[in-house]
Design a protein around this motif. Structure first.
Motif, mmCIF file in Angstrom:
data_model
loop_
_atom_site.group_PDB
_atom_site.id
_atom_site.type_symbol
_atom_site.label_atom_id
_atom_site.label_comp_id
_atom_site.label_asym_id
_atom_site.label_seq_id
_atom_site.Cartn_x
_atom_site.Cartn_y
_atom_site.Cartn_z
ATOM 1 N N ILE A 209 -9.162 -5.420 104.124
ATOM 2 C CA ILE A 209 -8.789 -4.605 102.971
ATOM 3 C C ILE A 209 -9.536 -5.173 101.772
ATOM 4 O O ILE A 209 -9.753 -6.381 101.677
ATOM 5 C CB ILE A 209 -7.266 -4.583 102.713
ATOM 6 C CG1 ILE A 209 -6.710 -5.994 102.486
ATOM 7 C CG2 ILE A 209 -6.538 -3.887 103.849
ATOM 8 C CD1 ILE A 209 -5.221 -6.001 102.138
ATOM 9 N N VAL A 210 -9.964 -4.308 100.858
ATOM 10 C CA VAL A 210 -10.800 -4.741 99.739
ATOM 11 C C VAL A 210 -10.175 -4.310 98.421
ATOM 12 O O VAL A 210 -9.432 -3.330 98.350
ATOM 13 C CB VAL A 210 -12.236 -4.176 99.854
ATOM 14 C CG1 VAL A 210 -12.857 -4.572 101.187
ATOM 15 C CG2 VAL A 210 -12.245 -2.666 99.702
ATOM 16 N N ALA A 211 -10.492 -5.065 97.364
ATOM 17 C CA ALA A 211 -9.977 -4.763 96.025
ATOM 18 C C ALA A 211 -10.727 -3.568 95.453
ATOM 19 O O ALA A 211 -11.954 -3.609 95.313
ATOM 20 C CB ALA A 211 -10.124 -5.970 95.117
ATOM 21 N N VAL A 212 -10.005 -2.527 95.122
ATOM 22 C CA VAL A 212 -10.627 -1.303 94.609
ATOM 23 C C VAL A 212 -11.451 -1.593 93.364
ATOM 24 O O VAL A 212 -12.551 -1.077 93.186
ATOM 25 C CB VAL A 212 -9.549 -0.237 94.317
ATOM 26 C CG1 VAL A 212 -10.168 0.981 93.648
ATOM 27 C CG2 VAL A 212 -8.823 0.163 95.599
ATOM 28 N N GLY A 213 -10.950 -2.442 92.490
ATOM 29 C CA GLY A 213 -11.631 -2.719 91.230
ATOM 30 C C GLY A 213 -12.956 -3.433 91.368
ATOM 31 O O GLY A 213 -13.737 -3.458 90.417
ATOM 32 N N PHE A 214 -13.233 -4.021 92.539
ATOM 33 C CA PHE A 214 -14.491 -4.743 92.736
ATOM 34 C C PHE A 214 -15.491 -3.976 93.588
ATOM 35 O O PHE A 214 -16.602 -4.465 93.834
ATOM 36 C CB PHE A 214 -14.222 -6.110 93.387
ATOM 37 C CG PHE A 214 -13.606 -7.119 92.452
ATOM 38 C CD1 PHE A 214 -14.357 -7.705 91.455
ATOM 39 C CD2 PHE A 214 -12.271 -7.460 92.561
ATOM 40 C CE1 PHE A 214 -13.804 -8.635 90.590
ATOM 41 C CE2 PHE A 214 -11.693 -8.383 91.703
ATOM 42 C CZ PHE A 214 -12.462 -8.974 90.710
ATOM 43 N N ILE A 215 -15.133 -2.779 94.057
ATOM 44 C CA ILE A 215 -16.064 -1.991 94.872
ATOM 45 C C ILE A 215 -17.183 -1.451 93.985
ATOM 46 O O ILE A 215 -16.936 -0.830 92.957
ATOM 47 C CB ILE A 215 -15.340 -0.815 95.559
ATOM 48 C CG1 ILE A 215 -14.264 -1.329 96.525
ATOM 49 C CG2 ILE A 215 -16.352 0.054 96.328
ATOM 50 C CD1 ILE A 215 -13.443 -0.220 97.164
ATOM 51 N N THR A 216 -18.431 -1.684 94.400
ATOM 52 C CA THR A 216 -19.578 -1.179 93.634
ATOM 53 C C THR A 216 -20.397 -0.151 94.414
ATOM 54 O O THR A 216 -21.248 0.515 93.833
ATOM 55 C CB THR A 216 -20.510 -2.334 93.211
ATOM 56 O OG1 THR A 216 -21.004 -3.000 94.377
ATOM 57 C CG2 THR A 216 -19.764 -3.325 92.330
ATOM 58 N N GLY A 217 -20.149 -0.036 95.718
ATOM 59 C CA GLY A 217 -20.897 0.965 96.476
ATOM 60 C C GLY A 217 -20.801 0.752 97.969
ATOM 61 O O GLY A 217 -20.079 -0.133 98.446
ATOM 62 N N LEU A 218 -21.557 1.582 98.707
ATOM 63 C CA LEU A 218 -21.646 1.487 100.158
ATOM 64 C C LEU A 218 -23.082 1.199 100.558
ATOM 65 O O LEU A 218 -24.017 1.647 99.903
ATOM 66 C CB LEU A 218 -21.184 2.788 100.823
ATOM 67 C CG LEU A 218 -19.678 3.073 100.841
ATOM 68 C CD1 LEU A 218 -19.421 4.478 101.379
ATOM 69 C CD2 LEU A 218 -18.937 2.045 101.674
ATOM 70 N N GLN A 219 -23.222 0.456 101.642
ATOM 71 C CA GLN A 219 -24.549 0.123 102.153
ATOM 72 C C GLN A 219 -24.619 0.536 103.620
ATOM 73 O O GLN A 219 -23.780 0.146 104.427
ATOM 74 C CB GLN A 219 -24.792 -1.380 102.016
ATOM 75 C CG GLN A 219 -26.158 -1.858 102.489
ATOM 76 C CD GLN A 219 -26.294 -3.359 102.326
ATOM 77 O OE1 GLN A 219 -25.435 -4.129 102.776
ATOM 78 N NE2 GLN A 219 -27.346 -3.786 101.647
ATOM 79 N N GLY A 245 -12.604 8.579 103.663
ATOM 80 C CA GLY A 245 -11.685 8.223 102.577
ATOM 81 C C GLY A 245 -12.329 7.293 101.568
ATOM 82 O O GLY A 245 -12.091 7.416 100.368
ATOM 83 N N ILE A 246 -13.148 6.349 102.042
ATOM 84 C CA ILE A 246 -13.828 5.422 101.140
ATOM 85 C C ILE A 246 -14.860 6.167 100.294
ATOM 86 O O ILE A 246 -15.001 5.928 99.081
ATOM 87 C CB ILE A 246 -14.487 4.274 101.921
ATOM 88 C CG1 ILE A 246 -13.433 3.494 102.709
ATOM 89 C CG2 ILE A 246 -15.237 3.349 100.976
ATOM 90 C CD1 ILE A 246 -12.316 2.935 101.845
ATOM 91 N N LYS A 247 -15.586 7.095 100.917
ATOM 92 C CA LYS A 247 -16.560 7.902 100.155
ATOM 93 C C LYS A 247 -15.863 8.744 99.097
ATOM 94 O O LYS A 247 -16.347 8.869 97.960
ATOM 95 C CB LYS A 247 -17.356 8.798 101.103
ATOM 96 C CG LYS A 247 -18.395 8.066 101.930
ATOM 97 C CD LYS A 247 -19.188 9.042 102.800
ATOM 98 C CE LYS A 247 -20.319 8.358 103.537
ATOM 99 N NZ LYS A 247 -21.105 9.284 104.375
ATOM 100 N N SER A 248 -14.714 9.296 99.451
ATOM 101 C CA SER A 248 -13.937 10.078 98.489
ATOM 102 C C SER A 248 -13.474 9.203 97.326
ATOM 103 O O SER A 248 -13.513 9.615 96.158
ATOM 104 C CB SER A 248 -12.739 10.721 99.200
ATOM 105 O OG SER A 248 -11.943 11.421 98.271
ATOM 106 N N LEU A 249 -13.032 7.989 97.643
ATOM 107 C CA LEU A 249 -12.594 7.062 96.609
ATOM 108 C C LEU A 249 -13.739 6.736 95.664
ATOM 109 O O LEU A 249 -13.559 6.720 94.430
ATOM 110 C CB LEU A 249 -12.055 5.793 97.250
ATOM 111 C CG LEU A 249 -11.641 4.653 96.306
ATOM 112 C CD1 LEU A 249 -10.506 5.083 95.397
ATOM 113 C CD2 LEU A 249 -11.264 3.405 97.102
ATOM 114 N N LEU A 250 -14.931 6.491 96.205
ATOM 115 C CA LEU A 250 -16.084 6.192 95.372
ATOM 116 C C LEU A 250 -16.444 7.368 94.465
ATOM 117 O O LEU A 250 -16.845 7.178 93.312
ATOM 118 C CB LEU A 250 -17.275 5.809 96.241
ATOM 119 C CG LEU A 250 -17.232 4.397 96.848
ATOM 120 C CD1 LEU A 250 -18.339 4.222 97.874
ATOM 121 C CD2 LEU A 250 -17.337 3.340 95.757
ATOM 122 N N SER A 251 -16.300 8.583 94.982
ATOM 123 C CA SER A 251 -16.580 9.767 94.167
ATOM 124 C C SER A 251 -15.619 9.860 93.004
ATOM 125 O O SER A 251 -16.012 10.223 91.875
ATOM 126 C CB SER A 251 -16.488 11.024 95.039
ATOM 127 O OG SER A 251 -17.465 11.014 96.054
#
Length: 254
Positions: A209-219, A245-251
């Protein structure tokens, strides 16, 4: 110790004579410390607190009568209370102990290196600073619940700020918290952490599980997608089931 710096007056509070003797010997090896007295229980400690005015208490938790936590709470309400370093054989008291903002929490048997490090930290905190820390600890705990996670090792007890953690990754039987200071092994399950901190962390894989506030993108790589997090080299894998779901969150965050 500088010429103008006075010795740090220390009071040892422990109901075990051998434990007091061990700490007293270790203090002799630490520059700038002066043993003012010893106490075997809370009542005696309070009496000596008035007469000796120590700068620091080395305080056990499990004692007859008022235990160390109760004694620390009493002391914290006094004007200009001394710093406190808990020295105990019990790691389960770490979180309630930090509600009174001690300068340290050491697990027995305490080494002279651990004690010296904790005392050095106590020297850096003035009595007014300690009072402010106590007030902040009580306020934050009552207002918002747990802000820190306890990690116990033979080096003692470490408290991690949840806001500083980038991700939790399960490896074998352990969960590792990755933060700005490196990584720390926890004695908590990923499921429990997700249930407690689900508003700030998002599941990306069955083991992460990852901290939403520190996500900067997908590789994207040969083995699929990985999430990029600020402030850490860790790039947890994203499972195909959770990718949408992660892509939606990033959007939404863009």
């Amino acid at each position: 110790m500088s010429v103008t710096e006075r010795p740090l007056g220390v009071l040892i509070v422990d109901d075990e004579p051998l434990a007091r003797a061990r700490l007293a010997r270790q203090l002799q090896a630490i520059d700038g410390c002066q043993l003012l007295g010893e106490a075997a229980d809370g009542e005696s400690a309070l009496q000596q607190l008035d007469s000796l005015d120590p700068d620091l208490l080395l305080l056990d938790i499990e004692m007859p009568g008022d235990n160390g936590l109760q004694l620390a709470e009493q002391i914290s309400t006094r004007p200009n209370p001394p710093a406190i370093i808990f020295c105990t054989a019990h790691d389960e008291f770490a979180l309630p102990a930090f509600a009174v903002a001690p300068s340290g929490y050491l697990l027995k048997p305490v080494s002279v290196e651990q004690l010296a490090q904790a005392i050095a930290q106590a020297r850096r905190l003035s009595k007014p600073q300690l009072q402010n820390l106590r007030a902040e600890a009580i306020t934050s705990e009552s207002a918002t619940g747990r802000r820190q996670i306890k990690a116990v090792s033979r080096r003692g007890v470490q408290l991690l700020d949840v806001d500083d953690i980038r991700c939790f990754i399960a490896e074998d039987k352990y969960v590792i918290a990755h933060h700005s200071g490196g990584e720390t092994v926890l004695d908590e399950s990923l499921k429990e952490l997700e249930a407690e901190f689900g508003e700030r962390f998002v599941r990306v894989h069955r083991n992460a599980i990852v901290a939403v506030g520190f996500i900067t993108g997908l590789q994207k790589g040969g083995e699929g997608y990985r999430v990029i997090l600020a402030g850490t080299a860790q790039t947890p894998a994203v499972s195909r089931r959770l990718l949408a779901g992660i892509k939606s969150l990033l959007s939404e965050m863009a």
